[in-house]
Write an enzyme that holds these catalytic residues in place. Sequence first.
Site, mmCIF file in Angstrom:
data_model
loop_
_atom_site.group_PDB
_atom_site.id
_atom_site.type_symbol
_atom_site.label_atom_id
_atom_site.label_comp_id
_atom_site.label_asym_id
_atom_site.label_seq_id
_atom_site.Cartn_x
_atom_site.Cartn_y
_atom_site.Cartn_z
ATOM 1 N N GLY A 273 -15.030 2.093 -6.448
ATOM 2 C CA GLY A 273 -13.699 1.877 -5.885
ATOM 3 C C GLY A 273 -12.588 2.489 -6.708
ATOM 4 O O GLY A 273 -11.749 3.218 -6.197
ATOM 5 N N ASN A 277 -8.913 2.843 -16.484
ATOM 6 C CA ASN A 277 -8.569 3.554 -17.726
ATOM 7 C C ASN A 277 -7.153 3.200 -18.178
ATOM 8 O O ASN A 277 -6.232 3.166 -17.367
ATOM 9 C CB ASN A 277 -8.637 5.060 -17.493
ATOM 10 C CG ASN A 277 -9.840 5.448 -16.675
ATOM 11 O OD1 ASN A 277 -10.959 5.258 -17.097
ATOM 12 N ND2 ASN A 277 -9.600 5.957 -15.469
ATOM 13 N N GLU A 310 -7.287 -3.311 -10.705
ATOM 14 C CA GLU A 310 -7.280 -2.329 -11.806
ATOM 15 C C GLU A 310 -6.086 -2.575 -12.727
ATOM 16 O O GLU A 310 -6.202 -2.487 -13.943
ATOM 17 C CB GLU A 310 -7.259 -0.896 -11.270
ATOM 18 C CG GLU A 310 -8.378 -0.549 -10.286
ATOM 19 C CD GLU A 310 -9.773 -0.925 -10.738
ATOM 20 O OE1 GLU A 310 -10.042 -0.915 -11.948
ATOM 21 O OE2 GLU A 310 -10.617 -1.246 -9.865
ATOM 22 N N HIS A 313 -6.709 -5.433 -15.080
ATOM 23 C CA HIS A 313 -7.626 -5.098 -16.183
ATOM 24 C C HIS A 313 -6.854 -4.739 -17.454
ATOM 25 O O HIS A 313 -7.417 -4.797 -18.544
ATOM 26 C CB HIS A 313 -8.506 -3.909 -15.800
ATOM 27 C CG HIS A 313 -9.836 -4.279 -15.203
ATOM 28 N ND1 HIS A 313 -10.666 -5.242 -15.740
ATOM 29 C CD2 HIS A 313 -10.495 -3.778 -14.120
ATOM 30 C CE1 HIS A 313 -11.773 -5.323 -15.009
ATOM 31 N NE2 HIS A 313 -11.700 -4.452 -14.024
HETATM 32 N N1 B3K Z 1 -14.646 -1.066 -14.125
HETATM 33 C C1 B3K Z 1 -14.858 -0.217 -12.994
HETATM 34 C C2 B3K Z 1 -16.278 -0.083 -12.613
HETATM 35 C C3 B3K Z 1 -17.017 0.944 -13.372
HETATM 36 C C4 B3K Z 1 -18.397 1.135 -12.779
HETATM 37 C C5 B3K Z 1 -19.246 2.026 -13.609
HETATM 38 N N2 B3K Z 1 -20.531 2.289 -13.024
HETATM 39 C C6 B3K Z 1 -14.066 -0.635 -11.808
HETATM 40 C C7 B3K Z 1 -13.607 -2.035 -11.806
HETATM 41 O O1 B3K Z 1 -14.369 -2.980 -11.777
HETATM 42 O O2 B3K Z 1 -12.431 -2.261 -11.875
HETATM 43 ZN ZN ZN Z 2 -13.044 -4.397 -12.464
#
Ligand code: B3K
Ligand code: ZN
Length: 890
Positions: A273, A277, A310, A313
């Site tokens: 999705g 970063n 996101e 995060h």
């Molecule tokens: N942290 C990423 C997911 C990464 C998957 C790698 N195979 C997206 C999310 O959960 O926000």
């Molecule tokens: Zn996530």
Amino acid sequence: MRTDSAEPIRLKDYRTPDYLIDKVELDVKLHPTATRVVSRLSLRPNPNGRASAALVLDGDGLVAIRAALDGVELDVQNLDPAIGLVTPDQLTITAPPRRPFELEVETKIDPSANTRLMGLYRSGAAYCTQCEAEGFRRITYFLDRPDVLSVYTVRLEAERAEAPLLLSNGNKIAEGAIEGTTRHYALWRDPFPKPSYLFALVGGDLGSVHDEFITRSGRKVALGIHVEHGKEPLAGYAMDALKRSMGWDETAFGREYDLDIFNIVAVSDFNMGAMENKGLNIFNDKYVLASPSTATDTDYANIEAVIAHEYFHNWTGNRITCRDWFQLCLKEGLTVFRDHEFSSDMRSRPVHRIADVRALRAQQFPEDAGPLAHNVRPDAYLEINNFYTATIYEKGAEIIRALKVLIGDEAFRRGMDLYFERYDGTAATIEDFVSCFAESAQRDLTQFSLWYNQAGTPLVDVAAAYDAAAKTFTLDFAQSCKPTPGQDAKQPFVIPIEIGLVGEDGGDLPLTTSDRDGASAAELSRGVIELTTPRRRIVFSNIPSRPVPSLLRGFSAPVRLDYAASESDLIRLISHDRDSFNRWQAAQTYATRLLLRSVGLIRAGGEPIRDERFSVALRRVIENGADPAFAAQIVSMPSEADTAREIGQDVDPDAIHAAHEALRRAIGQDLKDILSATYARLAENAPYSPDAAAAGRRALRNVALDLLAAGDRIEGERLALRQFETADTMTNKIAALNVLAHTPGDAREAALDAFYRVHASEALVIDKWFALQAMIPEPGALHRVRSLMAHPAFSIANPNRVRSLIGAFAAGNQTQFNAADGGGYDFVTGIVVELDRKNPQVAARLLSAFKSWRTLEPARRRLAEAALRRVAEAGGLSPDVRDIAGRSLA
Ligand code: B3K
Ligand code: ZN
């Protein structure tokens, strides 16, 4: 490619790293096939690591050009083993200095040849990266593990014409032309130490939308969303969702954004999705781009949720990251919990709860009940990419929600504050997280933590007895949990069960208990019973007449509930329960009961049952003017997969399909008048708005259309055709097309062709067109899917196309994927093996469509097993597919 032995990585073997990397300087010269990366690492021995250990940096298919240790060149082609070893998958320095030192390495990579979409790759003409979980090692050698936190400075250089936009994490500190050339550069610095999986860069010629956000402490943050040229107008809703997310995190969790810039880039080739970063989120364009004529209400809601996820995060994942990948739910479960809360605040909380639980049951329950079951915090893995699952994400979020129900809102908030305060800037564990709530709630959470360490969905059995003479009502609770792979016996869980006793007038009775078999004052005042032992009896006193228990209100814990409510009990709950979730649940339970009985009758050669009392109860919900979004949920029947899951063994998808069709037909006929009136009353009369209230009206109107069509094909087709021809929103258009697609004939084919002609240039809309056809529950579906693979709009290299055509067929077409001749299984496994050579992550995800194969009736089970075996025995499999095939068959 990683071709490690099949030895799992285990949590119990975790060791702190022997070296730390305080600073990373990357110098990236972008080139379509020969990008050069110079990495300068400031390393030092970890005082807590092993003295004199070799330094072993991870790589994955790298080409090393040169390396230097403290300025002394190393011969990378032919390194003296006393000094070290350089291979595509590792860089070892045998005996590094016992003081801080610097390692410089230059690698050459080919982003155009990167079909796995991990590391540096190209999407269209743009360059982008995906590093979680282990993609950074495909860019340069590194201690590619989440507990090594470094400050990054990144210099990007490219042809200005090819990549006028150069982005990386953090703040941009310099940029300029490179004299005498057509190239330019940008210099980015991220002051927050981060693990390598959060590194990102983007280079390309993209269109940008700009805005700003002022944080509550008054700092100005420049916001940018970067999309394919011409798509800028489609990024408005995402920008709005971003600003709302930033504001919400400040009020709901006290979290403020911390950099001067926040960028989002949308790309069309992406394995999942989106990715969080630091300061540079990269998104699948599906979760950014929307206009009323291209996106449905569900798309808008998903964009809002993923943008928020996101962004959230930044604190739960980035500022506090995971010590190791076993702790993945620390960031994912918590961030899903946070995005659910956000969406609940933005929309209708009860309706959102229903949607979340539907999704949990559809995605996570089957995982927990099958061969791929694993702990929310796993203790071993072969391939970490296979653990980005509904269990880690959705069940991980449910556990946190259950914790909140258990300790109350205030102790929960204090625990969160403590977590942010204590673990900011660290790589933490589940134990660290739980300890904050143990402290804030002054409560031992050892037993609660079993939710993280035991797989499987607990079953709560409830029996009730009313004693009219004594005016007591007794509830007997029993919990159990079936064995899961590697876990035969389970300890009892801590299960918060929110309850109410609904009296004859539909209101809640006061909760009081007898001295014997009582509940605590806190349990009674909050209406939350804590089940911590295998059994518990509670006797309620002063109950004037037999009440209807409303159990597990709001779905207070991720369990299955078994209680033999009578039909009239369920009808009382559907009409009166003050807990909306349980009103909906009662309707689902009623429907499920009818469906299960019909499946039995159909398999025995008989007719499905009809129960008008159910239709009457549904009618009352609509007549009493329920919120349309809620009414839409109540009249949306369980899915065929839901029924298969309830049956749990010897599953016959054709009988289930027939039972579902019969139920929808019966409701459509019984409620024809009110559905028609609702359909007419809710006709669009205002300009499109994606808000929850307007979306709710469209949802109810489109469910009404679907049920009307189920009850009367001819009338349904007439309404659907008119809606299809006049709809100016994608929500209404696709709902109409879906009805048409379920009626064989010329009208269907003409509508499908017309839809394609209008939307041919809109890839995300064509994905809907693929998915809708892949899910037609008719024997021709596989043939149709095969032909569509040859359609010019299809590409096996694009994950969105694969998911929309083949993924939708495998996961969304119960009867045809599970066709009795095994053709569906052979088709999907054939694609998995082919796709695995290009993109193992997407291939492995596709293969997990087989996760419930053991519940099928014997003939299909044999065919599914044979297909899985052919995959397992195919040569040259990736660890990703090998892992899923192996565990599915174990
Ligand atoms: N942290 C990423 C997911 C990464 C998957 C790698 N195979 C997206 C999310 O959960 O926000
Ligand atoms: Zn996530």
